[in-house]
Design an enzyme around this catalytic site. Structure first.
Site, PDB file in Angstrom:
ATOM      1  N   GLY A 170     -29.186  -6.157 -45.685  1.00  0.00           N
ATOM      2  CA  GLY A 170     -29.444  -5.356 -44.366  1.00  0.00           C
ATOM      3  C   GLY A 170     -28.593  -4.144 -44.682  1.00  0.00           C
ATOM      4  O   GLY A 170     -27.333  -4.339 -44.760  1.00  0.00           O
ATOM      5  N   GLY A 178     -25.407 -12.288 -50.341  1.00  0.00           N
ATOM      6  CA  GLY A 178     -26.580 -12.161 -51.178  1.00  0.00           C
ATOM      7  C   GLY A 178     -26.652 -11.315 -52.333  1.00  0.00           C
ATOM      8  O   GLY A 178     -26.560 -11.491 -53.477  1.00  0.00           O
ATOM      9  N   ILE A 232     -22.436  -6.274 -41.024  1.00  0.00           N
ATOM     10  CA  ILE A 232     -22.266  -6.068 -39.478  1.00  0.00           C
ATOM     11  C   ILE A 232     -21.742  -7.395 -38.956  1.00  0.00           C
ATOM     12  O   ILE A 232     -21.299  -7.641 -38.156  1.00  0.00           O
ATOM     13  CB  ILE A 232     -23.420  -5.531 -38.656  1.00  0.00           C
ATOM     14  CG1 ILE A 232     -24.564  -6.575 -38.713  1.00  0.00           C
ATOM     15  CG2 ILE A 232     -23.658  -4.216 -38.973  1.00  0.00           C
ATOM     16  CD1 ILE A 232     -25.678  -6.116 -37.559  1.00  0.00           C
ATOM     17  N   ASP A 233     -22.249  -8.507 -39.668  1.00  0.00           N
ATOM     18  CA  ASP A 233     -21.970  -9.882 -39.063  1.00  0.00           C
ATOM     19  C   ASP A 233     -20.432 -10.168 -39.269  1.00  0.00           C
ATOM     20  O   ASP A 233     -19.974 -11.175 -38.681  1.00  0.00           O
ATOM     21  CB  ASP A 233     -22.596 -10.881 -39.678  1.00  0.00           C
ATOM     22  CG  ASP A 233     -24.183 -10.544 -39.836  1.00  0.00           C
ATOM     23  OD1 ASP A 233     -24.673  -9.973 -38.759  1.00  0.00           O
ATOM     24  OD2 ASP A 233     -24.872 -10.904 -40.707  1.00  0.00           O
ATOM     25  N   GLU A 245     -27.433 -14.245 -31.786  1.00  0.00           N
ATOM     26  CA  GLU A 245     -28.820 -14.887 -32.041  1.00  0.00           C
ATOM     27  C   GLU A 245     -28.717 -16.186 -32.755  1.00  0.00           C
ATOM     28  O   GLU A 245     -29.797 -16.824 -32.624  1.00  0.00           O
ATOM     29  CB  GLU A 245     -29.338 -13.693 -33.033  1.00  0.00           C
ATOM     30  CG  GLU A 245     -28.729 -13.701 -34.291  1.00  0.00           C
ATOM     31  CD  GLU A 245     -29.320 -12.636 -35.251  1.00  0.00           C
ATOM     32  OE1 GLU A 245     -30.312 -12.160 -35.202  1.00  0.00           O
ATOM     33  OE2 GLU A 245     -28.661 -12.269 -36.379  1.00  0.00           O
TER      34      GLU A 245
HETATM   35  O1  F6P Z   1     -27.006  -9.602 -41.848  1.00  0.00           O
HETATM   36  C1  F6P Z   1     -26.973  -8.249 -41.027  1.00  0.00           C
HETATM   37  C2  F6P Z   1     -28.289  -8.640 -40.159  1.00  0.00           C
HETATM   38  O2  F6P Z   1     -28.536  -7.535 -39.156  1.00  0.00           O
HETATM   39  C3  F6P Z   1     -28.194  -9.957 -39.318  1.00  0.00           C
HETATM   40  O3  F6P Z   1     -27.265 -10.023 -38.192  1.00  0.00           O
HETATM   41  C4  F6P Z   1     -29.521 -10.219 -39.045  1.00  0.00           C
HETATM   42  O4  F6P Z   1     -29.767 -11.825 -38.630  1.00  0.00           O
HETATM   43  C5  F6P Z   1     -30.169  -9.948 -40.165  1.00  0.00           C
HETATM   44  O5  F6P Z   1     -29.367  -8.931 -40.753  1.00  0.00           O
HETATM   45  C6  F6P Z   1     -31.662  -9.352 -39.809  1.00  0.00           C
HETATM   46  O6  F6P Z   1     -32.223  -8.981 -40.917  1.00  0.00           O
HETATM   47  P1  F6P Z   1     -33.638  -8.094 -40.939  1.00  0.00           P
HETATM   48  O7  F6P Z   1     -33.454  -6.792 -40.588  1.00  0.00           O
HETATM   49  O8  F6P Z   1     -33.903  -8.172 -42.418  1.00  0.00           O
HETATM   50  O9  F6P Z   1     -34.383  -8.885 -40.157  1.00  0.00           O
END
Ligand code: F6P
Length: 375
Positions: free
Chosen positions: A10, A122, A144-145, A240
């Site tokens: 991401g 990853g 961002i996490d 989430e």
């Molecule tokens: O790892 C960053 C993140 O934005 C997480 O906070 C979220 O769960 C995930 O990626 C969402 O990923 P995608 O944009 O592939 O749905």
């Protein structure tokens, strides 16, 4: 020396600052720099690109004026891990192939001596596999996490917290006007950093994070007590990945390629609070808003420091390392030590203790102000 940059997973605000910084630092050393498009896809599938090349030349003019831009000029993907590559069989089943050696061969064919992989767990794990297969690799931690081990913080986190905080501030004024309960769902995957930091900064009344399974009854009790004290509105921030006691995470979809996609907990919590308190509860899902757009100065600065440090590592002959913030310095840690472990919010950390001392509910039974020790 010819190096390649890759951005995977991401996107996060600050990626372009890293790309610009690494490019300028490498060019000053007289090195050639290329950017691989869409993670590693550009090298794996070059013919899929209009010009037949999945890499782009990076120099001072290619990176001019990008440091303040969100996203990544190289593109990114969280699909098609080359070390665990999904191949659909004629009968529709999927088998996974390890194409690590093939990818290392592509680097050699392209005359690339070293890789700077900018990503979360990853992409950094792929980097470690490529390193083990013989490629010179330096990792740059991004998400961002903020859930990566061995670095004090990842770039992208600060912007996400700023945007989430400003958004919750805005929800406050409408919640006050209408005497409503608002539930604000924020990203963060399996970690509660964004929810905790933004929730505390914005003055939320309850914060639900994956690290502390919550009881919805205790959250409802906290809102009732607040109402009895005259608080006619309330803000609940939900990560989430938050989980109810004895319950499950709320998952939108699961795929072997991308794992669990989280989301929906905000609506669930709002529905339950309406049922338990009889008050109108609305949900705001911030989603990708906290991930897009302009990086804060803090994230640009960290991106610049990480990009230059990654080049410095290669120049010093290091590889198989990740750049990591250990204020006041950026240092190098073993990539192998940095990947594979999730950094969640420690239950005894000062920020959590502070939130509790201010009376914020986490939906648990915590009452003992004396037993928590800040670290
Ligand atoms: O790892 C960053 C993140 O934005 C997480 O906070 C979220 O769960 C995930 O990626 C969402 O990923 P995608 O944009 O592939 O749905």
């Amino acid at each position: 020396m010819r190096i390649a940059l890759s951005t995977g997973g991401g996107d996060a605000p600050g990626l372009n600052a890293v790309i610009r910084s690494a490019t300028l630092a490498a060019r000053r050393r007289g090195w050639d720099v290329v950017g691989i498009r869409d993670g590693f896809n550009g090298l794996m599938f070059p013919t899929q690109y209009p010009d037949g090349s999945g890499v782009m030349k990076l120099d001072a003019s290619a990176v001019a004026g990008i440091g303040h831009l969100g996203g990544t000029i190289l593109g990114s993907t969280n699909r098609g891990n080359p070390c665990h590559f999904p191949v659909t069989q004629p009968d529709g089943s999927v088998v996974y192939e390890d194409r690590t050696d093939e990818l290392v061969g592509r680097f050699a064919e392209a005359g690339i001596d070293a890789l700077i992989t900018i990503g979360g767990d990853g992409s950094l794990t792929i980097g470690q596999r490529l390193f083990e297969a013989g490629l010179r690799v330096v990792g740059v931690p991004k998400t961002i996490d903020n859930d990566l081990d061995k670095t004090l913080v990842t770039f992208g986190f600060n912007t996400a917290v700023e945007i989430a905080t400003e958004s919750i501030d805005r929800v406050f004024t409408t919640a006050t006007s209408h005497s409503r309960v608002f539930v604000v769902e924020v990203m963060g995957h399996y970690a509660g950093w964004i929810a905790l930091y933004a929730g505390l900064a914005a003055g939320a009344h309850a914060i639900l994070i994956p690290e502390i399974p919550y009881s919805i009854d205790l959250v409802a009790d906290a809102l009732r007590r607040r109402e009895q004290r005259g608080g006619h509105f309330a803000i609940v921030v939900v990560a989430e990945g938050a989980v109810p006691v004895h319950g499950q995470r709320t998952v939108v979809a699961t795929s072997a390629d991308q794992g669990e996609r989280l989301g929906g907990i905000g609506h669930r919590v709002a529905d339950e609070l309406t049922r338990l308190t009889g008050r109108e509860a609305r949900t705001v899902v911030l989603g990708h808003l906290v991930r897009g757009g302009t990086p804060t100065a803090t994230d640009r600065l960290l991106g610049n420091r990480f990009g230059a440090a990654a080049v410095r590592a290669l120049d010093q002959g290091l590889d198989g390392v990740m750049v990591a913030l250990n204020e006041p310095n950026v240092e190098f840690v073993l990539l192998a030590d940095a990947v594979g472990s999730l950094r969640t919010v420690p239950l005894d950390c000062d920020t959590l203790l502070t939130a509790r001392e201010l009376g914020i509910s986490f939906g648990d039974e915590w009452t003992d102000l004396g037993s928590a020790k800040p670290t």
